[in-house]
Design a protein around this motif. Structure first.
Motif, PDB file in Angstrom:
ATOM      1  N   ASP A  84      -5.120   3.147   5.070  1.00  0.00           N
ATOM      2  CA  ASP A  84      -4.255   1.568   5.085  1.00  0.00           C
ATOM      3  C   ASP A  84      -5.590   1.396   6.189  1.00  0.00           C
ATOM      4  OD1 ASP A  84      -1.793   1.307   3.783  1.00  0.00           O
ATOM      5  OD2 ASP A  84      -1.585   3.267   4.548  1.00  0.00           O
ATOM      6  N   PHE A  90       0.117  -1.258   3.329  1.00  0.00           N
ATOM      7  CA  PHE A  90       1.217  -1.408   2.885  1.00  0.00           C
ATOM      8  C   PHE A  90       2.064  -2.484   3.144  1.00  0.00           C
ATOM      9  CE2 PHE A  90       1.562   1.193   6.592  1.00  0.00           C
ATOM     10  CZ  PHE A  90       2.610   1.046   7.336  1.00  0.00           C
ATOM     11  N   PRO A 147       6.309  -6.042   2.258  1.00  0.00           N
ATOM     12  CA  PRO A 147       5.404  -4.959   1.258  1.00  0.00           C
ATOM     13  C   PRO A 147       4.396  -5.954   0.861  1.00  0.00           C
ATOM     14  CG  PRO A 147       7.784  -4.608   1.028  1.00  0.00           C
ATOM     15  CD  PRO A 147       7.833  -5.823   1.857  1.00  0.00           C
ATOM     16  N   ASN A 148       3.412  -5.061   0.711  1.00  0.00           N
ATOM     17  CA  ASN A 148       2.102  -5.756  -0.142  1.00  0.00           C
ATOM     18  C   ASN A 148       2.382  -5.387  -1.613  1.00  0.00           C
ATOM     19  OD1 ASN A 148      -0.411  -6.730  -1.039  1.00  0.00           O
ATOM     20  ND2 ASN A 148      -1.589  -5.009  -0.233  1.00  0.00           N
ATOM     21  N   ASN A 182       3.448   0.969  -1.622  1.00  0.00           N
ATOM     22  CA  ASN A 182       3.680  -0.127  -0.475  1.00  0.00           C
ATOM     23  C   ASN A 182       5.035  -0.256  -0.307  1.00  0.00           C
ATOM     24  OD1 ASN A 182       0.765   0.126  -0.515  1.00  0.00           O
ATOM     25  ND2 ASN A 182       0.650  -1.937  -1.648  1.00  0.00           N
TER      26      ASN A 182
END
Length: 147
Positions: free
Chosen positions: A44, A80, A109-110, A121
């Motif tokens: 990330d 994420f 969240p992505n 994520n």
């Protein structure tokens, strides 16, 4: 509380690993235990978007999820959380103690990363929102204070 296996590494604005005081535009690579997303090569990524070192007694740093710097043509967020999220780190030195705080904002969240990455994520983001990331943040805070 047990130790964290999360690993944080600083990269300069060109995406080259470095060991120096962070600067605006630098990247932080985060290696969270468990499966990583494919967009960030299993890591990330956040970018330092604000850094205030006005005083020797106070440092303020703000990071935002971003793309993997090794994928210069990509604008897909390799984190994420979505790129609307920010994490603000404040370290202040007082007469007889040092205080560190981490403040997350707009943490969602992505979901703009494909089905499997979005599922990962969601799980990591919900875990973070429920407090499971406390050990990782404590590890990073201790590293900032000791630095």
């Amino acid at each position: 509380m047990s130790g964290s296996t999360t690993d944080f590494k600083l990269f300069d604005s060109a995406g080259i690993i470095t060991e120096r005081i962070p600067e605006i535009g630098d990247y932080i690579r985060i290696d969270i235990p468990g499966p990583g997303g494919s967009e960030g090569r299993s890591f990330d990524w956040v970018q330092i978007v604000m850094l205030d070192k006005e005083s020797e007694d106070l440092v303020l740093m703000q990071c935002r999820p971003c793309h993997d710097p090794a994928k210069s043509g990509s604008r897909k967020v390799a984190h994420f959380y979505s790129n609307a999220a920010t994490s603000t780190f404040i370290v202040s030195k007082h007469t007889d103690f040092i205080k560190a705080g981490i403040y997350g904002r707009n943490e969602s969240p992505n979901f703009n990363s494909g089905f499997f990455n979005s599922l990962r994520n969601l799980m990591v983001a919900v875990g973070g929102m429920l407090g499971f990331s406390k050990v990782q943040w404590k590890c990073l805070s201790n590293g900032l204070v000791n630095f």
